[in-house]
Write a protein that holds these residues in place. Structure first.
Motif, PDB file in Angstrom:
ATOM      1  N   GLU A  12      11.888  -5.502  -9.253  1.00 38.57           N
ATOM      2  CA  GLU A  12      10.681  -5.286  -8.468  1.00 38.57           C
ATOM      3  C   GLU A  12      10.182  -3.852  -8.607  1.00 38.57           C
ATOM      4  O   GLU A  12      10.966  -2.906  -8.735  1.00 38.57           O
ATOM      5  N   ASP A  13       8.875  -3.681  -8.582  1.00 42.82           N
ATOM      6  CA  ASP A  13       8.259  -2.357  -8.573  1.00 42.82           C
ATOM      7  C   ASP A  13       8.765  -1.570  -7.364  1.00 42.82           C
ATOM      8  O   ASP A  13       8.708  -2.042  -6.229  1.00 42.82           O
ATOM      9  N   GLN A  14       9.287  -0.375  -7.602  1.00 36.17           N
ATOM     10  CA  GLN A  14       9.871   0.432  -6.541  1.00 36.17           C
ATOM     11  C   GLN A  14       8.906   1.463  -5.956  1.00 36.17           C
ATOM     12  O   GLN A  14       9.319   2.315  -5.158  1.00 36.17           O
ATOM     13  N   THR A  15       7.632   1.395  -6.325  1.00 35.31           N
ATOM     14  CA  THR A  15       6.653   2.341  -5.805  1.00 35.31           C
ATOM     15  C   THR A  15       6.616   2.294  -4.277  1.00 35.31           C
ATOM     16  O   THR A  15       6.451   1.221  -3.685  1.00 35.31           O
ATOM     17  N   ASP A  16       6.782   3.465  -3.636  1.00 36.29           N
ATOM     18  CA  ASP A  16       6.759   3.581  -2.172  1.00 36.29           C
ATOM     19  C   ASP A  16       7.727   2.603  -1.499  1.00 36.29           C
ATOM     20  O   ASP A  16       7.457   2.075  -0.416  1.00 36.29           O
ATOM     21  N   ALA A  17       8.885   2.359  -2.136  1.00 37.65           N
ATOM     22  CA  ALA A  17       9.817   1.363  -1.616  1.00 37.65           C
ATOM     23  C   ALA A  17      10.274   1.697  -0.193  1.00 37.65           C
ATOM     24  O   ALA A  17      10.329   0.814   0.671  1.00 37.65           O
ATOM     25  N   ALA A  18      10.602   2.956   0.063  1.00 41.65           N
ATOM     26  CA  ALA A  18      11.087   3.332   1.393  1.00 41.65           C
ATOM     27  C   ALA A  18      10.009   3.092   2.449  1.00 41.65           C
ATOM     28  O   ALA A  18      10.294   2.581   3.538  1.00 41.65           O
ATOM     29  N   LYS A  19       8.781   3.447   2.121  1.00 45.69           N
ATOM     30  CA  LYS A  19       7.674   3.257   3.062  1.00 45.69           C
ATOM     31  C   LYS A  19       7.428   1.773   3.309  1.00 45.69           C
ATOM     32  O   LYS A  19       7.217   1.350   4.451  1.00 45.69           O
ATOM     33  N   ARG A  20       7.476   0.984   2.243  1.00 51.75           N
ATOM     34  CA  ARG A  20       7.254  -0.456   2.390  1.00 51.75           C
ATOM     35  C   ARG A  20       8.343  -1.094   3.241  1.00 51.75           C
ATOM     36  O   ARG A  20       8.069  -1.954   4.092  1.00 51.75           O
ATOM     37  N   ARG A  21       9.600  -0.687   3.021  1.00 47.50           N
ATOM     38  CA  ARG A  21      10.686  -1.219   3.841  1.00 47.50           C
ATOM     39  C   ARG A  21      10.497  -0.834   5.305  1.00 47.50           C
ATOM     40  O   ARG A  21      10.722  -1.647   6.204  1.00 47.50           O
ATOM     41  N   ALA A  22      10.104   0.419   5.552  1.00 48.65           N
ATOM     42  CA  ALA A  22       9.906   0.880   6.925  1.00 48.65           C
ATOM     43  C   ALA A  22       8.811   0.090   7.625  1.00 48.65           C
ATOM     44  O   ALA A  22       8.846  -0.094   8.850  1.00 48.65           O
ATOM     45  N   GLU A  23       7.856  -0.407   6.850  1.00 41.67           N
ATOM     46  CA  GLU A  23       6.752  -1.188   7.422  1.00 41.67           C
ATOM     47  C   GLU A  23       7.081  -2.669   7.545  1.00 41.67           C
ATOM     48  O   GLU A  23       6.248  -3.454   7.990  1.00 41.67           O
ATOM     49  N   GLY A  24       8.298  -3.060   7.127  1.00 38.66           N
ATOM     50  CA  GLY A  24       8.743  -4.428   7.348  1.00 38.66           C
ATOM     51  C   GLY A  24       8.780  -5.316   6.130  1.00 38.66           C
ATOM     52  O   GLY A  24       9.145  -6.489   6.233  1.00 38.66           O
ATOM     53  N   GLU A  25       8.427  -4.790   4.960  1.00 39.76           N
ATOM     54  CA  GLU A  25       8.467  -5.606   3.750  1.00 39.76           C
ATOM     55  C   GLU A  25       9.867  -5.587   3.153  1.00 39.76           C
ATOM     56  O   GLU A  25      10.520  -4.541   3.119  1.00 39.76           O
ATOM     57  N   PHE A  26      10.326  -6.736   2.685  1.00 39.71           N
ATOM     58  CA  PHE A  26      11.580  -6.774   1.936  1.00 39.71           C
ATOM     59  C   PHE A  26      11.308  -6.284   0.518  1.00 39.71           C
ATOM     60  O   PHE A  26      10.433  -6.811  -0.179  1.00 39.71           O
TER      61      PHE A  26
END
Length: 343
Positions: A12-26
């Motif tokens: 999976e594309d890891q762009t902004d992964a930490a931010k996306r996880r913090a916003e609730g996306e797996f």
């Protein structure tokens, strides 16, 4: 070392992964061990390599499917972890894959016969984490392809493992002749690009999409994944409507193999656990017939376990109670022997 292929069908594309996880996306992480059988340090030899897998894990299921359909069951040894990970009371901490052949499953009340001790490294590790720690890594995932002779991890990216097993099946000691053994990634004009296009769709919308639907805590992220999953199923149903037995035509290829673990789990597990309750595979006539056809291929039925799947997905989530159904029109996996259920 072989340079890993970075594309949408592998990771999976890891762009902004930490931010996306913090916003609730797996957001699925990236596997760190990416060497290959065939590299100078890892020659293809019978009996040299070992797999560590979890039978509830769909990424491991890819690898066990490849091992069996390619005739590598005798040449490639394998250990199986318990489908539930460690709990809060474990001295090493929670959520760790463990080798525990004596632990009873809550679903059956007895140990699971497929589970093993750790036999691949010679160190009898209790936890998968110990295999990684021996190489200075903090990773914890399965599957792992391990070189018993060198005492090293070769690769822990399932998409790459299944392809290298296909490429080196003969030298690795397949019990199937070259004419009897399927070629999952055949060299034919246009066929490889067709497989790659299917892989991109299947990985993004279906394999990883199921996890985005099931494990995202944001309603919008879940909704997007849910919609993409069923749009992809509609596209594959239409593709199979011309009567072809498999996704690219008459032969079972890597694209079929990569689709199988998710669809195998959909009706009995993902429909509830991953909140993918838009439809069953049984509601798609062509996909249902494809699923039954693939399940009947030599080596396929023995490559997975719905008991492990049910135990693993439900036994450590929500309240830990494992659903007993579905039992209509027929219990699973027995239903996969009955394509006529969708006629």
């Amino acid at each position: 070392m072989t340079e890993p292929r970075k594309d949408a069908s592998v990771e999976e594309d890891q762009t902004d992964a930490a931010k996306r996880r913090a916003e609730g996306e797996f957001v699925r992480g990236v596997s760190g061990f990416r060497q290959a059988i065939g590299d100078p340090d890892f020659p293809p030899e019978p009996g040299r390599y070992h797999l560590f897998v979890a039978l509830n894990c769909p990424w491991c299921h890819r690898v066990t499917l490849a091992r069996n359909v390619l005739g590598l069951g005798d040449a490639l040894t394998m250990d199986v972890v318990f489908p539930n990970r460690t709990g809060e009371d474990d001295p090493e901490g929670p959520n760790l894959w463990q080798f525990n052949p004596t632990r009873p499953a809550s679903l059956t009340g007895a140990p699971l016969p497929e589970c093993t001790s750790e036999t691949g490294t010679g160190r009898s590790h209790r936890l998968v984490r110990g295999i990684y720690r021996a190489e200075g890594s903090d990773e914890q995932s399965v599957p792992i392809l391990y070189d018993k002779q060198a005492g090293r991890i070769v690769n822990n990216e399932s998409a790459e493992i299944l392809r290298m097993l296909n490429a080196a099946a003969g030298p690795l000691g397949s019990t199937l002749s070259d004419t009897d053994r399927p070629d999952l990634y055949p060299v034919q004009p246009g066929l490889r690009s067709e497989i790659e296009d299917l892989n991109d769709l299947i990985y993004t919308a279906i394999n990883n999409g199921a996890y985005k639907a099931g494990f995202s805590s944001d309603q919008a992220a879940y909704s997007d994944a849910f919609k993409a999953y069923f749009i992809a199923l509609d596209a594959l149903e239409a593709r199979l409507s011309d009567g072809r037995p498999f996704l690219t035509g008459p032969r079972f290829t890597e694209a079929d193999l990569r689709l199988f673990p998710t669809l195998y789990r959909h009706d009995p597990v993902y429909y509830v656990r991953m909140k993918l309750n838009g439809a069953r595979i049984l509601d798609y006539p062509h996909l249902w017939h494809w699923l039954c056809r693939a399940h009947a291929l030599p080596g396929v039925a023995g490559s997975g376990s719905l008991i492990h799947c049910r135990q693993g997905y439900f036994g450590r989530s929500w309240n830990g109670t494992v659903p007993l159904g579905p039992f209509r029109p027929m219990p699973y996996p027995e239903a996969y022997g009955h394509p006529e259920l969708c006629d």
